[in-house]
Write an enzyme that holds these catalytic residues in place. Structure first.
Site, short mmCIF file in Angstrom:
data_model
loop_
_atom_site.label_atom_id
_atom_site.label_comp_id
_atom_site.label_asym_id
_atom_site.label_seq_id
_atom_site.Cartn_x
_atom_site.Cartn_y
_atom_site.Cartn_z
CB SER A 64 -6.07 2.72 0.27
OG SER A 64 -4.73 3.08 0.09
CG ASP B 252 -2.00 1.17 1.00
OD1 ASP B 252 -2.59 1.33 0.20
OD2 ASP B 252 -2.20 1.63 2.18
CD GLN C 4 -4.55 0.86 -2.87
OE1 GLN C 4 -3.87 2.05 -2.94
NE2 GLN C 4 -3.93 -0.01 -1.84
#
Length: 290
Positions: free
Chosen positions: A231, A207, A281
């Site tokens: 995110s 991430d 993502q």
């Protein structure tokens, strides 16, 4: 925690406290951030799920949603639901709760390894990590110094990050930039020999830079930001065993960005060119007021 190395602090973050059957509590360190880092929550949630599964079944996929921003410094409770225990596959659902509110949920599937088909597309040709500057060195070379906030971040950072291509520092340099980015990464120091720790550490790292690919055509990666980013969801597929304290190449691209959202895809290779993890993502990109 005083005197602990960044990698030791990461290991501490991933060492959850079991407070009841299927219920775990994770630390959330005090940070000068608006929200808890999403990779931390994803990594801790996967630890909680993995603690309820036998070591003979590694995780093969996870799908997660970031529902609310986590509050730095406040512990996070992870509640695990044992959805299924089959002959070959095991499924777990994890809900992360902070101050009585759900901030994150994750579904993970674990698979008993078995023989089958084998193929993959080749890893792109890129410079070796040893030939590239660290992120801190690159910023220091460009700015002449490392600003104090970045200096503090570099001291706390558990991963060595080296960008495959030189960073662009101005809007002019971004003209015609493709929505692609690549980094070599590895944990700074040993993470031990527990495969679950390495899987959750790489989940944490996945991430860190993935949304770079969305930002590249719009603004420099390091410098004043014109967008608030977060995110929204995260998915990973784990193909082969790996160690997160050995070099891995994280190739990232953004096939589309529209409105206030951008989609990013990542492929993670080990030093031998084997594809070990695939990542997808979607991120929020909300323009800041001038």
């Amino acid at each position: 925690m005083t005197g602990r190395t960044p990698t030791e602090r990461l290991s501490d973050l991933l060492d959850l406290e079991e407070i009841d059957l299927n219920i775990f509590r994770g630390r959330s360190p005090h940070e000068s951030l608006q929200r808890v880092f999403g990779g931390q929550v994803a990594g801790q949630a996967l630890v909680a799920a993995g603690r309820t599964v036998g070591a003979d079944r590694p995780v093969h996929s996870l799908h997660a949603y970031f529902l609310r921003p986590g509050i730095p410094g406040v512990p996070i409770v992870y509640q695990v639901e044992r959805i299924r225990d089959g002959r070959s596959f095991t499924t777990r659902r994890v809900v992360a709760v902070q101050r009585g509110r759900t901030i994150f949920n994750l579904t993970a599937s674990f698979h008993l390894p078995e023989p089958g088909i084998e193929h993959q597309l080749p890893m792109p040709e890129v410079p070796d990590p040893e030939s590239l500057p660290t992120l801190a060195d690159e910023i220091r070379a460009q700015l002449g110094t490392l600003p104090e906030p970045l200096e503090r971040m570099a001291r706390r950072q558990a991963f060595d990050i080296r960008y495959v291509e030189r960073l662009r520092w101005s809007a002019d340099a971004l003209r015609d930039a493709e929505p692609r980015s690549g980094v070599w990464m590895r944990a700074i120091g040993s993470l031990g020999d527990d495969p679950l720790v390495h899987t959750c550490a790489l989940t944490y790292a996945s991430d860190m830079t993935l949304l770079d690919a969305v930002r590249l055509p719009v603004e420099p990666l390091w410098g004043p930001r014109g967008f608030d980013t977060a995110s929204l969801d995260h998915a990973m597929w784990f193909h082969r065993p790996f160690r997160a304290d050995e070099w891995f190449l994280y190739q990232q691209e953004s096939p589309v960005a529209t409105g206030a959202r951008g989609l990013a895809r990542g492929q993670i290779y080990n030093r031998e060119g084997k594809l070990i993890v695939s990542v997808t993502q979607e991120g929020l990109f909300r323009k800041l007021d001038a």
